[in-house]
Write an enzyme that holds these catalytic residues in place. Sequence first.
Site, PDB file in Angstrom:
ATOM      1  N   TYR A 125       0.821  -1.217   0.000  1.00 39.72           N
ATOM      2  CA  TYR A 125       0.000   0.000   0.000  1.00 39.72           C
ATOM      3  C   TYR A 125       0.860   1.275   0.000  1.00 39.72           C
ATOM      4  O   TYR A 125       0.351   2.363   0.223  1.00 39.72           O
ATOM      5  CB  TYR A 125      -0.935   0.033   1.215  1.00 39.72           C
ATOM      6  CG  TYR A 125      -2.079  -0.956   1.167  1.00 39.72           C
ATOM      7  CD1 TYR A 125      -2.371  -1.680   0.017  1.00 39.72           C
ATOM      8  CD2 TYR A 125      -2.889  -1.156   2.273  1.00 39.72           C
ATOM      9  CE1 TYR A 125      -3.430  -2.587  -0.013  1.00 39.72           C
ATOM     10  CE2 TYR A 125      -3.951  -2.063   2.246  1.00 39.72           C
ATOM     11  CZ  TYR A 125      -4.206  -2.776   1.105  1.00 39.72           C
ATOM     12  OH  TYR A 125      -5.251  -3.659   1.076  1.00 39.72           O
TER      13      TYR A 125
ATOM     14  N   LYS B 102       4.839 -14.041   5.075  1.00 38.71           N
ATOM     15  CA  LYS B 102       4.976 -15.037   4.019  1.00 38.71           C
ATOM     16  C   LYS B 102       6.454 -15.018   3.609  1.00 38.71           C
ATOM     17  O   LYS B 102       6.800 -14.871   2.435  1.00 38.71           O
ATOM     18  CB  LYS B 102       4.024 -14.640   2.877  1.00 38.71           C
ATOM     19  CG  LYS B 102       3.769 -15.680   1.854  1.00 38.71           C
ATOM     20  CD  LYS B 102       2.795 -16.752   2.277  1.00 38.71           C
ATOM     21  CE  LYS B 102       2.733 -17.743   1.115  1.00 38.71           C
ATOM     22  NZ  LYS B 102       2.121 -19.002   1.423  1.00 38.71           N
TER      23      LYS B 102
END
Length: 329
Positions: free
Chosen positions: A119, A170
């Site tokens: 973002y 991740k």
Amino acid sequence: MSEEIAVIPGDGIGQEVVPVAVDVLDAVGDFEFVHADAGDAVKAETGTALPAETREAVEAADATLFGAAGETAADVILPLRSAVESFVNIRPARAYPGVDALRPETDVVFLRENTEGVYAGHEDDLSDDLSTLTRVVTSSASRRLAEFACEFVEAGRGPDGTEGFTVTHKANVMRKTDGRFRDAVVSVADERGVETDEELMDAFATRLPLYPDDYDVVVCPNLAGDVLSDLAAGLVGGLGLLPSANVGEERGLFEPVHGTAPDIAGQGVANPGATVLSAAMLLEFLGYDEDGQRVRDAVEGVLADGPRTPDLGGDATTEQVGDAIIDRL
Ligand code: NAI
Ligand code: MG
């Protein structure tokens, strides 16, 4: 108390629920409220969704209470979060007594990185066929988030019985960016002696609905925190009760997780709970912990005994629920 609070109702049900939260703040404290506009309606009028005066009011205030913006949400919220220099978005998701929840045992607080990741705004169209996005992760922002998470847990602000936090990432695939995030967060927690466990975010998305009891405080990168906290919203009975806080070093912006709810806007039946609970977080941010807890208890009491708005199966109006909350204060 004479702190200045900027109040931005925005569009749709923001206009209906924010006044309830202002009345609640007025009932417990003595604040100076500065009203400002943002969103679709002010854009239609003036050509800009976030007038300069609004940004200035937010920068000048000790804290801001925001409702929601419609189509212009991204043009309003991202700059407002940066106006308060918010490095963490706190999103508690818990099932309240009296509310029909899919997983009533859920009581989780997400601490979401609020400035970087995907973002951060570095997105490009490189050809007719190709768009790219640069993901930004710094050790400094990750460490800042982790320090906040440690303080949060140490101060007992997590759900009852919280001992440490879970960090989701991740890093097995995004080795450099999430690797940096994971290493920074875990090393801060280690330095401070705060317990952590790690979970890959996809596995977390499976395990949270199955074993909500296993989680208390969850620290996430920006996008993961956005998605996983909405997943948790589904477990606790929907959007009408989910507050959030965008916290910076000096200022904070407090807002319900929900949007403008065009399907019910103008009917006076929106649930003010999420916004009132956001106001409770605002009180705590300003150091009024007892008042924040009083507000939370009042909301909980009304949820348990009624009246309730239609999203919770009742037939009360926004105003009736607001009055019931204030009566309990
Ligand atoms: P939404 O949160 O506005 O509504 C989703 C559903 O939840 C609707 O059925 C609505 O009636 C219900 N709902 C939401 N809040 C409620 C409340 N307090 N009481 C009772 N029911 C409630 O999300 P949606 O429909 O995806 O978006 C509508 C508009 O809101 C869009 O223009 C979107 O851009 C904007 N939006 C703005 C946000 C913000 O300003 N922070 C966040 C999310 C959406
Ligand atoms: Mg979201």
